[in-house]
Structure formats: C-alpha cells, structure tokens
Design an enzyme around this catalytic site. Structure first.
Site, PDB file in Angstrom:
ATOM      1  N   ASP A   9       0.847  -1.181   0.000  1.00 56.35           N
ATOM      2  CA  ASP A   9       0.000   0.000   0.000  1.00 56.35           C
ATOM      3  C   ASP A   9       0.890   1.243   0.000  1.00 56.35           C
ATOM      4  O   ASP A   9       1.686   1.439   0.920  1.00 56.35           O
ATOM      5  CB  ASP A   9      -0.912  -0.007   1.237  1.00 56.35           C
ATOM      6  CG  ASP A   9      -2.038   1.010   1.144  1.00 56.35           C
ATOM      7  OD1 ASP A   9      -2.113   1.721   0.128  1.00 56.35           O
ATOM      8  OD2 ASP A   9      -2.839   1.104   2.093  1.00 56.35           O
ATOM      9  N   ASP A 106      -2.973   2.498  -5.876  1.00 53.33           N
ATOM     10  CA  ASP A 106      -1.954   2.534  -4.827  1.00 53.33           C
ATOM     11  C   ASP A 106      -1.836   1.274  -3.996  1.00 53.33           C
ATOM     12  O   ASP A 106      -1.168   1.287  -2.958  1.00 53.33           O
ATOM     13  CB  ASP A 106      -2.211   3.715  -3.894  1.00 53.33           C
ATOM     14  CG  ASP A 106      -3.579   3.632  -3.222  1.00 53.33           C
ATOM     15  OD1 ASP A 106      -4.412   2.809  -3.648  1.00 53.33           O
ATOM     16  OD2 ASP A 106      -3.813   4.398  -2.269  1.00 53.33           O
ATOM     17  N   GLU A 107      -2.431   0.165  -4.418  1.00 53.20           N
ATOM     18  CA  GLU A 107      -2.297  -1.046  -3.615  1.00 53.20           C
ATOM     19  C   GLU A 107      -2.414  -2.297  -4.469  1.00 53.20           C
ATOM     20  O   GLU A 107      -3.058  -2.307  -5.516  1.00 53.20           O
ATOM     21  CB  GLU A 107      -3.288  -1.070  -2.454  1.00 53.20           C
ATOM     22  CG  GLU A 107      -4.735  -1.002  -2.853  1.00 53.20           C
ATOM     23  CD  GLU A 107      -5.664  -1.055  -1.645  1.00 53.20           C
ATOM     24  OE1 GLU A 107      -5.365  -1.781  -0.667  1.00 53.20           O
ATOM     25  OE2 GLU A 107      -6.708  -0.381  -1.683  1.00 53.20           O
TER      26      GLU A 107
END
Length: 339
Positions: A9, A106-107
């Site tokens: 993350d 973002d992850e």
C-alpha cells in the site's frame, strides 16, 4: 499455492505524488480534491499526514477541510499523472515474477514464497527506486490478514499478521476494524451485543444468519476469525458497473432541472455502456440533497440493454422513487452490468 500473501500500500499516494512534483510542499498540509478550489463544492480525494492531523480525510467536503485546516495547500486532481505513476509502481511489483493482483492506483496483493520480510524490504526498495515513493507492506497467510496487517505497518513499515497472532492483535478491537465491515454493519452487530472482533468470531453462525442473512452472517464470523480462501489473481479487473456524477456549485431547486440533469447523465452512462460492449441490467440514481444527505434508488431492467433511451427511461423511473424535493447538490447515474 504460495505460502504468503503480501499487501503493498503506497503511503498517502496522491498527496505524496504531488509533493514529488512540488518539493516545497514537503512537511506542509496538502489536500487534493476537485479542481483545487476549496471555495467550490467537491470532496477530498486524499490528504497528507500533516493535513490528517487536523481531521481532514478522504470524502470530506473541501469547504469543511478548509475550515479544519485553513493553512492547507489545496491542489486539483490529476488522474492521468496518478495513473502513470501507478503504472510504474505495478511494473516494479511485477518485476519479482510473482502473481500480482492490482487493487487500485496505490495497492496490490502479491503471492510469494520464501522469507516474506526479506521480500517486503526488497519491494520497498524497488518501489522507492522506481518512483521515490514510500510504501507499507502487510504480510499474512491470506489476503484478509495481509490487508489488515498493512495498517499496523504504516507509514513505510512492515507488519506480519497470521492466524497465530490474529486475536492477540485484533481480538479487542471494534468489529469495524475488519476489512469489509462498515459503520452500518457494525451498528447492526452492536444491536446484537457484538462489538469486538473477538465477540464476532465467537458468535454462532446460525444466529447471525437469522439476524443479518444466510450468506452475510456466516461470512462475518469467518471474517472475524481471520479466515479467507480467496486466491491472489492477476486476472484483469472486470468492472461491475459504470457511472457518472456531477456536483453542482449551486443547488438545483427546480425538480425539472434535476430531471434534465439525470437524463443527461444517463445518456453519458449509456455511451459508456455501449463503449464497453456489455449490457446494463440495472440503473441506479444517486441524489445528494443539501446540505449533505445522500440517497439512492435503482430500477432493474426487464431485459439487459445497451440502448440509450432505455437506460435514460430507467434512470428517470428511479428518480421518480425519490419523495424528497429538497435542493440538490449532487446527482449520479450508474449502470450495473450483467454478471
């Protein structure tokens, strides 16, 4: 199957990307949302850790964010740039030659063997080298454990959560600390006398099935026990719906204007449906009344369609289900695809 699941993350991703473009903002409260004007209506997309200290968070109205943190720097959303940086991050993750399941900008999850901490450190190094961004890595025996572990590793840290340590770490925490349990579900559980992860894990699945549904009830118990058998998959994400929404700088007071705007949004959604080449099975209309009360209503189509006029008709039929006639600040139309 791989022995470990890693959840990567990026820390305060959007804000961090903006700070890289504007190094003079490092250490200052940064808020990204809308067109960057906090005097206009819009919501926060992300906030730097410095801004979060003032109670600014994703989904908060920009005007409220400006009141809470008047010294914040407000910036507009730049989707194309964030997507380009995200592509660099995911390329770095795929360079390990393992299965990578992308969850968003973002992850991502990775299925790995060997020493998970060593892999996590190498992941942080490669992401930093490729993008100058920091990330946190959660380690678990399944996706649920890895996802929750990441929160304990932030910022820029590594944390392992397994079945052996699950209750030690989470047992006394509130039920909504679990991935997948929101405030509404937590309230329903509270009404049943269940407030912590440990209490939910010890609940009888049959009792919960009667209270919240035959599928959801047993699933909640498995969730609280840290059990998750969903595989890490690199199959391309297939969206279940597509939608459009607009926030109005001035309230729509006349319902005829509301109907006109919903019809226009529905036509735009219909074009998206046609471009996707799939059929719409249900149309949902979202209305946010002033000051900030949001409601939705949906209309299921008799047969799945792509025709613009059918989607528009369904949207207007859903709009007719709203009984309020208060001023409107936001409208949205979403089409759900056939599954």
């Amino acid at each position: 199957m791989a022995r470990w699941v890693l959840h990567v993350d990026l820390d305060q991703f959007i804000a961090a990307v903006e700070v890289l473009r504007r190094p003079e903002l490092r250490g200052r409260p940064v808020v990204v949302g809308g067109d960057g004007d906090p005097a206009k209506r819009g919501v926060v997309s992300t906030a730097s850790y410095e801004a979060r200290a003032y109670g600014v968070h994703s989904g908060l109205p920009l005007r409220t964010a400006a009141r809470r943190c008047p010294d914040a720097v407000f910036l507009p959303v730049d989707r194309e740039h964030y997507e380009a940086v995200s592509d660099q991050v995911m390329a770095a993750l795929r360079s390990f030659g393992v299965v990578v399941e992308v969850l968003g900008w973002d992850e991502a999850f990775l299925a790995v063997d060997g020493d998970p901490e060593a892999m996590a450190r190498e992941i942080r190094d490669r992401v930093r080298a490729a993008t100058r961004l920091e990330c946190s890595v959660g380690i678990g025996e399944n996706k649920l454990q890895a996802k929750l572990a990441t929160g304990f590793g932030k910022p820029a840290g590594i944390f392992r959560l397994t079945g052996e340590t699950w209750f030690e770490v989470l047992g006394d925490r509130p039920a909504d600390a679990l991935w997948g349990i929101g405030t509404k579900t937590a309230k329903r559980l509270g009404d049943l006398g269940i407030s912590t992860v440990g209490e939910l894990a010890a609940a009888e699945p049959v009792v919960l099935a009667e209270a919240v549904g035959p599928t959801i009830g047993p699933w909640l118990v498995r969730l609280a026990q840290g059990r998750d058998d969903s595989p890490v998959s690199d199959a391309p994400h297939v969206p279940r719906s597509c939608g459009r929404e607009t926030t109005y700088q001035h309230d729509l007071d006349d319902w005829r204007d509301v109907r006109r705007e919903v019809a226009q949004l529905a036509r735009r959604v219909a074009q998206d449906v046609a471009d996707d080449g799939r059929n719409a099975a249900r149309v949902i209309v979202k209305v946010r009344f002033a000051p900030f009360i949001t409601q939705t209503h949906g209309r299921t189509l008799d047969t799945p369609v792509t025709e613009a006029h059918r989607i528009e008709e369904a949207a207007l039929a859903a709009l007719d289900m709203f009984t309020r006639r208060r001023p409107v600040r936001l409208l949205g139309v979403r089409a759900e695809f056939v599954r």
